[in-house]
Design a protein around this motif. Structure first.
Motif, short mmCIF file in Angstrom:
data_model
loop_
_atom_site.label_atom_id
_atom_site.label_comp_id
_atom_site.label_asym_id
_atom_site.label_seq_id
_atom_site.Cartn_x
_atom_site.Cartn_y
_atom_site.Cartn_z
N LEU A 80 98.47 -104.99 -8.22
CA LEU A 80 97.43 -104.02 -7.92
C LEU A 80 98.11 -102.68 -7.70
O LEU A 80 98.81 -102.49 -6.69
N GLN A 81 97.96 -101.79 -8.66
CA GLN A 81 98.47 -100.44 -8.52
C GLN A 81 97.42 -99.60 -7.82
O GLN A 81 96.30 -99.46 -8.31
N MET A 82 97.78 -99.04 -6.67
CA MET A 82 96.84 -98.28 -5.86
C MET A 82 97.31 -96.83 -5.80
O MET A 82 98.40 -96.55 -5.28
N ASN A 83 96.51 -95.93 -6.34
CA ASN A 83 96.81 -94.50 -6.34
C ASN A 83 95.79 -93.74 -5.52
O ASN A 83 94.69 -94.23 -5.25
N ARG A 84 96.15 -92.54 -5.14
CA ARG A 84 95.26 -91.65 -4.36
C ARG A 84 94.67 -92.40 -3.18
O ARG A 84 93.46 -92.39 -2.96
N LEU A 85 95.54 -93.03 -2.43
CA LEU A 85 95.08 -93.84 -1.29
C LEU A 85 94.50 -92.95 -0.21
O LEU A 85 94.95 -91.81 0.02
#
Length: 120
Positions: A80-85
């Protein structure tokens, strides 16, 4: 018995990125769905993203455009790539796998959870 080992959680600043990994091992004939759920303090566990064995994905609306789920079937691993957290993403993230055994039984297995904290 199927084991799921998660990694990649931690503390990140708002706007940052993290990549979660979950490796499945054990007696499985085939894996159908691989997905990620999360549970924030005081809230119910919710589906974040799931990918089936055909590559079809489904995301909760709040992460669309920011998170990307992928899987490596050769390694029985889901990412799971999580960006702009954002702080609203703070939760314990759980990996889940739906699979068939050789005897035809269908089962779900869960990881132990990895904590993601988004804070300045």
């Amino acid at each position: 018995q199927v084991q799921l080992v998660e990694s990649g959680g931690g503390l990140v600043q708002p706007g940052g990125s993290l990549r979660l990994s979950c490796a499945a091992s054990g007696s499985m004939f085939s894996i159908i769905d691989m997905g990620w759920y999360r549970q924030a303090p005081g809230k119910q566990r919710e589906l974040v993203a799931v990918m089936n064995d055909d590559g079809k994905t489904n995301y909760v609306d709040s992460v669309k455009g920011r998170f990307t789920i992928s899987r490596d079937n050769a390694k029985n691993t889901v990412y799971l790539q999580m960006n702009r957290l954002s702080p609203e993403d703070t939760a314990v993230y759980y990996c889940s796998v739906n699979y068939y055994r050789n005897d035809g039984g269908n089962f779900d297995s869960w990881g132990q959870g990895t904590k993601v904290t988004v804070s300045a």
